[in-house]
Motif scaffolding. Structure first.
Motif, PDB file in Angstrom:
ATOM      1  N   UNK A   1       5.958   2.909   3.621  1.00 56.09           N
ATOM      2  CA  UNK A   1       4.954   2.521   4.596  1.00 56.09           C
ATOM      3  C   UNK A   1       3.622   2.323   3.906  1.00 56.09           C
ATOM      4  N   UNK A   2       2.838   1.397   4.428  1.00 53.60           N
ATOM      5  CA  UNK A   2       1.549   1.084   3.817  1.00 53.60           C
ATOM      6  C   UNK A   2       0.609   2.273   3.894  1.00 53.60           C
ATOM      7  N   UNK A   3      -0.280   2.360   2.905  1.00 53.42           N
ATOM      8  CA  UNK A   3      -1.217   3.483   2.875  1.00 53.42           C
ATOM      9  C   UNK A   3      -2.307   3.295   3.907  1.00 53.42           C
ATOM     10  N   UNK A   4      -2.667   4.398   4.562  1.00 50.75           N
ATOM     11  CA  UNK A   4      -3.755   4.428   5.515  1.00 50.75           C
ATOM     12  C   UNK A   4      -4.629   5.616   5.146  1.00 50.75           C
ATOM     13  N   UNK A   5      -5.923   5.396   5.070  1.00 45.55           N
ATOM     14  CA  UNK A   5      -6.851   6.479   4.768  1.00 45.55           C
ATOM     15  C   UNK A   5      -7.569   6.812   6.059  1.00 45.55           C
ATOM     16  N   UNK A  65      -3.069  -9.059   2.825  1.00 47.19           N
ATOM     17  CA  UNK A  65      -1.942  -8.196   3.187  1.00 47.19           C
ATOM     18  C   UNK A  65      -2.125  -6.832   2.532  1.00 47.19           C
ATOM     19  N   UNK A  66      -1.343  -5.868   2.996  1.00 46.33           N
ATOM     20  CA  UNK A  66      -1.284  -4.559   2.350  1.00 46.33           C
ATOM     21  C   UNK A  66       0.126  -4.354   1.829  1.00 46.33           C
ATOM     22  N   UNK A  67       0.257  -3.511   0.824  1.00 48.04           N
ATOM     23  CA  UNK A  67       1.568  -3.256   0.229  1.00 48.04           C
ATOM     24  C   UNK A  67       2.377  -2.298   1.102  1.00 48.04           C
ATOM     25  N   UNK A  68       3.623  -2.654   1.373  1.00 49.46           N
ATOM     26  CA  UNK A  68       4.487  -1.767   2.146  1.00 49.46           C
ATOM     27  C   UNK A  68       4.753  -0.481   1.380  1.00 49.46           C
ATOM     28  N   UNK A  69       4.879  -0.591   0.060  1.00 51.26           N
ATOM     29  CA  UNK A  69       5.021   0.584  -0.799  1.00 51.26           C
ATOM     30  C   UNK A  69       3.837   0.584  -1.762  1.00 51.26           C
ATOM     31  N   UNK A  81      -0.111   4.572 -10.751  1.00 47.38           N
ATOM     32  CA  UNK A  81       1.340   4.805 -10.772  1.00 47.38           C
ATOM     33  C   UNK A  81       2.011   3.972  -9.691  1.00 47.38           C
ATOM     34  N   UNK A  82       3.344   3.795  -9.849  1.00 49.44           N
ATOM     35  CA  UNK A  82       4.136   3.024  -8.874  1.00 49.44           C
ATOM     36  C   UNK A  82       3.482   1.666  -8.611  1.00 49.44           C
ATOM     37  N   UNK A  83       3.167   0.967  -9.679  1.00 54.23           N
ATOM     38  CA  UNK A  83       2.395  -0.266  -9.593  1.00 54.23           C
ATOM     39  C   UNK A  83       3.144  -1.381  -8.863  1.00 54.23           C
ATOM     40  N   UNK A  84       2.420  -2.119  -8.051  1.00 61.96           N
ATOM     41  CA  UNK A  84       2.963  -3.327  -7.435  1.00 61.96           C
ATOM     42  C   UNK A  84       2.793  -4.489  -8.415  1.00 61.96           C
ATOM     43  N   UNK A 209       6.505  -6.474   1.557  1.00 61.04           N
ATOM     44  CA  UNK A 209       7.352  -5.750   0.606  1.00 61.04           C
ATOM     45  C   UNK A 209       7.183  -6.388  -0.773  1.00 61.04           C
ATOM     46  N   UNK A 210       7.815  -5.811  -1.783  1.00 63.86           N
ATOM     47  CA  UNK A 210       7.588  -6.273  -3.149  1.00 63.86           C
ATOM     48  C   UNK A 210       8.044  -7.718  -3.347  1.00 63.86           C
TER      49      UNK A 210
END
Length: 259
Positions: A1-5, A65-69, A81-84, A209-210
Motif C-alpha cells: 500500500x502507498x505510504x501516507x504520512x 502518482x504514488x508508489x503502491x510499494x 531501501x526497497x527502491x522503485x 505498481x512497479x
C-alpha cells in the motif's frame, strides 16, 4: 500500500527544516486563479505523501502518482531501501552529477520522489469537503493564518478565502464578519461537520505498481536498461482500447524547483 504520512508524523514532516488507484474521492482543482470560500474544521486535517511525475509547462509530461510499494526514505526524503524504478533513475543521475544545478542534477530532480501535502477544508459554496494538493511551502503558508485564528480561539467562528495566484503563491485570508458571506455560504457554515475525517481521502492519489511505474519511466524518455531493467511490453488493450491511467501533471511553483 502507498505510504501516507498522517497525524503528528505529518506535522513533524511539514514543520521540519529539511528538504524534503484511488477511491471515489478526488483532489479539488487548485490551479492558478483558483479561489474557495471555506471553513476550517481543525488544524490537523492534513496528510503527507511522496509523489512521482514530470510536469511539462507545454503539456504532456508524466501524470503524477504514488508508489503502491514505496521505498524507505531518510528524514529528508532521500530513497534508501526497497527502491522503485523511479528512485533508481533518480539515483542514476544524482550519482553522475558533478555539481548542483548541472544537467545531471536537473535530470535527477525529474525522477525524485517529491513531498506533497493534502489539506482538507469545508467548501461553503458546494457544502462539501474538499482536499487540495500543495507543496510543503504552500502548506506552511496556508497553515500560518489557520493556526493564528486557532490560537485566538476563533477557528470555528471565521470563514476563510483560500486562493492560489498564477505564480503559484497561495493565501488563506480570514473572513471575520460572517455577514460578508452569501446566504448559502452562511447556511453551509452553520451546518459544517465538527470533524473532517481526512482519513477518508487517503486513497485520493493514483497508486502505481512497479510494472506501471516502469512503463511511465519509459514514457518519460529514460533508458531503463541503464538501471538493469528490460524495456516493458506495452499494456494489452481491452475491447474498448487501452484506457489512460489516472493522475494529473502537477502544477508546480517556485518552491517545487530544484534551485
Amino acid at each position: 500500500m502507498a505510504e501516507i504520512i498522517s497525524g503528528q508524523d505529518a506535522l513533524d514532516t511539514l514543520e521540519s527544516s529539511g528538504n524534503t488507484g484511488g477511491n471515489d474521492k478526488e483532489f479539488s482543482s487548485f490551479k492558478g486563479g483558483s479561489k474557495y470560500v471555506v471553513k476550517a474544521i481543525g488544524t490537523n486535517d492534513l496528510f503527507g505523501f511522496y509523489n512521482y511525475g514530470i510536469y511539462s509547462k507545454g503539456g504532456g509530461g508524466v501524470p503524477s502518482f504514488v508508489a503502491k510499494k514505496p521505498s524507505k526514505k531518510s528524514d529528508k526524503g532521500f530513497p534508501q531501501e526497497d527502491l522503485t524504478s523511479w528512485d533508481k533513475a533518480f539515483l542514476h543521475h544524482y550519482e553522475n552529477s558533478k555539481e548542483f544545478g548541472d544537467k545531471e542534477s536537473n535530470e535527477a530532480y525529474k525522477y525524485k520522489p517529491k513531498l506533497r501535502f493534502a489539506l482538507g477544508f469545508f467548501d461553503l459554496d458546494s457544502g462539501e469537503r474538499i482536499v487540495i494538493d500543495v507543496s510543503k511551502n504552500q502548506a506552511n503558508a496556508i497553515r500560518k493564518p489557520l493556526l493564528k485564528q486557532a490560537e485566538k480561539g476563533k477557528l470555528g467562528k471565521v470563514a476563510f478565502e483560500l486562493e492560489k495566484e498564477s505564480d503559484g503563491s497561495v493565501s488563506l485570508t480570514p473572513i471575520v464578519d460572517l455577514d460578508d458571506l452569501t446566504s448559502k455560504q452562511q447556511e453551509n457554515f452553520d451546518k459544517a461537520p465538527e470533524e473532517f475525517k481526512i482519513e477518508d481521502f487517503h486513497g485520493v492519489n493514483f497508486e502505481a505498481d512497479e510494472d506501471e511505474m516502469l512503463r511511465r519511466l519509459v514514457q518519460s524518455g529514460f533508458d531503463v536498461t541503464k538501471i538493469g531493467y528490460e524495456i516493458p511490453k506495452p499494456k494489452e488493450a481491452d475491447g474498448e482500447g487501452e484506457k489512460e491511467s489516472a493522475g494529473e501533471p502537477l502544477e508546480i511553483s517556485s518552491d517545487d524547483l530544484p534551485f
